[in-house]
Design an enzyme around this catalytic site. Structure first.
Site, PDB file in Angstrom:
ATOM      1  N   GLN A 105      -6.135  -1.332  -5.712  1.00  0.00           N
ATOM      2  CA  GLN A 105      -6.183   0.324  -5.080  1.00  0.00           C
ATOM      3  C   GLN A 105      -5.112   0.741  -3.962  1.00  0.00           C
ATOM      4  O   GLN A 105      -4.276   0.017  -3.449  1.00  0.00           O
ATOM      5  CB  GLN A 105      -7.753  -0.066  -4.070  1.00  0.00           C
ATOM      6  CG  GLN A 105      -8.645  -0.994  -4.604  1.00  0.00           C
ATOM      7  CD  GLN A 105      -9.199  -1.031  -3.097  1.00  0.00           C
ATOM      8  OE1 GLN A 105      -9.918  -0.179  -2.974  1.00  0.00           O
ATOM      9  NE2 GLN A 105     -10.099  -1.812  -3.538  1.00  0.00           N
ATOM     10  N   LYS A 111     -13.908  13.252   3.897  1.00  0.00           N
ATOM     11  CA  LYS A 111     -15.519  12.610   4.304  1.00  0.00           C
ATOM     12  C   LYS A 111     -16.586  14.037   4.790  1.00  0.00           C
ATOM     13  O   LYS A 111     -15.653  15.574   5.220  1.00  0.00           O
ATOM     14  CB  LYS A 111     -14.669  12.732   5.808  1.00  0.00           C
ATOM     15  CG  LYS A 111     -14.087  11.095   5.445  1.00  0.00           C
ATOM     16  CD  LYS A 111     -15.144  10.345   5.111  1.00  0.00           C
ATOM     17  CE  LYS A 111     -14.239   8.679   5.454  1.00  0.00           C
ATOM     18  NZ  LYS A 111     -12.848   8.625   4.682  1.00  0.00           N
ATOM     19  N   HIS A 159     -16.029  -1.002   5.646  1.00  0.00           N
ATOM     20  CA  HIS A 159     -15.276  -0.753   3.948  1.00  0.00           C
ATOM     21  C   HIS A 159     -14.466  -1.545   3.413  1.00  0.00           C
ATOM     22  O   HIS A 159     -14.611  -1.518   2.357  1.00  0.00           O
ATOM     23  CB  HIS A 159     -15.074   0.913   4.587  1.00  0.00           C
ATOM     24  CG  HIS A 159     -14.815   2.155   3.151  1.00  0.00           C
ATOM     25  ND1 HIS A 159     -16.229   1.504   2.326  1.00  0.00           N
ATOM     26  CD2 HIS A 159     -13.900   2.118   2.324  1.00  0.00           C
ATOM     27  CE1 HIS A 159     -16.071   2.591   0.829  1.00  0.00           C
ATOM     28  NE2 HIS A 159     -14.906   2.850   1.701  1.00  0.00           N
ATOM     29  N   TYR A 193      -9.943   9.411  -8.500  1.00  0.00           N
ATOM     30  CA  TYR A 193     -10.916  10.652  -8.358  1.00  0.00           C
ATOM     31  C   TYR A 193     -10.300  10.294  -7.315  1.00  0.00           C
ATOM     32  O   TYR A 193      -9.803  10.222  -6.107  1.00  0.00           O
ATOM     33  CB  TYR A 193     -12.073   9.604  -8.782  1.00  0.00           C
ATOM     34  CG  TYR A 193     -12.435   8.577  -7.040  1.00  0.00           C
ATOM     35  CD1 TYR A 193     -13.436   8.106  -6.217  1.00  0.00           C
ATOM     36  CD2 TYR A 193     -12.519   7.779  -8.214  1.00  0.00           C
ATOM     37  CE1 TYR A 193     -13.172   7.608  -4.663  1.00  0.00           C
ATOM     38  CE2 TYR A 193     -12.588   5.917  -7.043  1.00  0.00           C
ATOM     39  CZ  TYR A 193     -13.444   6.904  -5.758  1.00  0.00           C
ATOM     40  OH  TYR A 193     -13.216   4.622  -5.111  1.00  0.00           O
ATOM     41  N   PRO A 194     -10.353  11.804  -6.614  1.00  0.00           N
ATOM     42  CA  PRO A 194     -10.406  12.544  -5.641  1.00  0.00           C
ATOM     43  C   PRO A 194     -11.796  12.886  -4.325  1.00  0.00           C
ATOM     44  O   PRO A 194     -12.654  12.266  -5.204  1.00  0.00           O
ATOM     45  CB  PRO A 194      -9.684  13.851  -5.435  1.00  0.00           C
ATOM     46  CG  PRO A 194     -10.744  14.787  -6.731  1.00  0.00           C
ATOM     47  CD  PRO A 194     -11.173  13.429  -7.145  1.00  0.00           C
ATOM     48  N   MET A 195     -11.448  12.378  -2.970  1.00  0.00           N
ATOM     49  CA  MET A 195     -12.918  12.734  -2.282  1.00  0.00           C
ATOM     50  C   MET A 195     -12.590  13.304  -0.528  1.00  0.00           C
ATOM     51  O   MET A 195     -11.364  13.235  -0.847  1.00  0.00           O
ATOM     52  CB  MET A 195     -13.315  10.705  -2.538  1.00  0.00           C
ATOM     53  CG  MET A 195     -12.217   9.650  -1.226  1.00  0.00           C
ATOM     54  SD  MET A 195     -12.566   9.049  -0.540  1.00  0.00           S
ATOM     55  CE  MET A 195     -13.958   9.157   0.979  1.00  0.00           C
ATOM     56  N   ARG A 200       0.996  -1.582  -0.182  1.00  0.00           N
ATOM     57  CA  ARG A 200      -0.170  -0.384  -0.549  1.00  0.00           C
ATOM     58  C   ARG A 200       1.071   1.422  -0.160  1.00  0.00           C
ATOM     59  O   ARG A 200       0.497   2.610  -0.539  1.00  0.00           O
ATOM     60  CB  ARG A 200      -1.397   0.325   1.193  1.00  0.00           C
ATOM     61  CG  ARG A 200      -1.662  -0.871   1.240  1.00  0.00           C
ATOM     62  CD  ARG A 200      -2.809  -1.324   2.260  1.00  0.00           C
ATOM     63  NE  ARG A 200      -3.600   0.145   2.999  1.00  0.00           N
ATOM     64  CZ  ARG A 200      -4.469   0.373   4.354  1.00  0.00           C
ATOM     65  NH1 ARG A 200      -4.247  -0.300   4.710  1.00  0.00           N
ATOM     66  NH2 ARG A 200      -5.436   1.499   3.783  1.00  0.00           N
TER      67      ARG A 200
END
Length: 278
Positions: A205, A169, A192, A165-167, A150
């Protein structure tokens, strides 16, 4: 009156810095042959001893090309940015968007566990015993194969499709992620993660953290053999409570790596020199 639980941040591990650059062509009539030649030259021009860059021809977007860089330091990202700007490819590009971030592994479960242990012994979050336990657990996590993948991701040779994509909370009244207790956030992120692991072998990912580096808080980069897996994965994860209640998504950029074998600047396998971001 009962005092509400304090919302503590999770501890995190960081690895390589990342820069996603989105461009449009100055002249929309760029043919595939010329683009491949320019990308091949740019790939040589942005090659690095540690880390990698790849070039993605965007499909269905108002932009045309995405360049992704992973490097072992912020300064090395700056070098990659400058190296790309000096290539012939840069002459046909106009920058439309960037995201600066760093690979991240969130230690929600460990942080929550140590916080509960601190409370049980009459201590407090962040005290000396907590810090000692965190250091030990963090070292073990950082050396695990799963976490190293990771933090120092390899460019998959057999997954040419990319979705980025950006995200962030949400911090809305009644839906404020940052006001939740550490135990609640740990529980939601564990569920999740289970959803995401169902796509192991189908989608790679890469999660990068951007808090303090960008307006958005995370970047998500997905690689797959079949682009339909992007739709399936994101659909499944949006039904998780953490996404359904607390996630905000930016624009999606989807495309295919240009001549991946010939043009991607691949990572050197050695990881010993990798630096922690903070």
């Amino acid at each position: 009156m009962t005092t509400p639980p304090i919302a503590h941040p999770p501890e995190t591990l960081e690895g390589w810095f990342a820069l996603h650059q989105i461009f449009r062509f100055r002249n929309p009539r760029v043919d595939a042959g010329r683009l491949a030649k320019l990308v091949k030259g740019a790939s040589r021009g942005t090659a690095a001893a540690t880390g990698w860059s790849c070039f993605v021809r965007l499909i269905g977007s108002s932009s045309d090309l995405m360049v992704i860089h992973f490097r072992d330091s912020l300064d090395s990202i700056g070098v990659a940015q400058q190296d790309l700007a000096r290539t012939q490819l840069a002459g046909i590009l106009e920058l439309t968007y960037t995201l600066l971030s760093v690979t991240e592994a969130g230690l929600y479960h460990i942080t929550a566990e140590l916080a509960r242990a601190s409370q049980a012994r009459g201590g407090k979050f962040g005290d000396e015993e907590y810090v000692r336990g965190l250091d030990e657990r963090s070292r073990a996590e950082r050396e695990s194969a799963h976490v190293r993948r990771r933090l120092y991701p390899e460019l998959p040779a057999d997954m040419p499709y990319v979705s980025f994509y950006p995200m962030s909370k949400r911090r809305d009244a009644g839906q404020n992620w940052y006001a939740l207790t550490l135990d609640d956030r740990s529980r939601l992120m564990q569920a999740h993660g289970i959803s995401g692991r169902r796509y192991a072998g189908k989608v790679q990912q890469v999660i990068t953290g951007a808090i303090g580096l960008d307006k958005w808080e995370w970047g998500v980069t997905l690689f797959a053999r079949d682009p339909l897996e992007f739709k399936k994965l994101v659909t499944d994860m949006r039904f998780d409570e953490v996404s359904a209640k607390y996630a905000e998504f930016g624009e999606f950029y989807v495309g295919r790596i240009i001549s991946a074998d010939a043009t991607a600047s691949r990572a050197r396998r050695a990881r010993g020199g990798s630096k922690r971001a903070r």
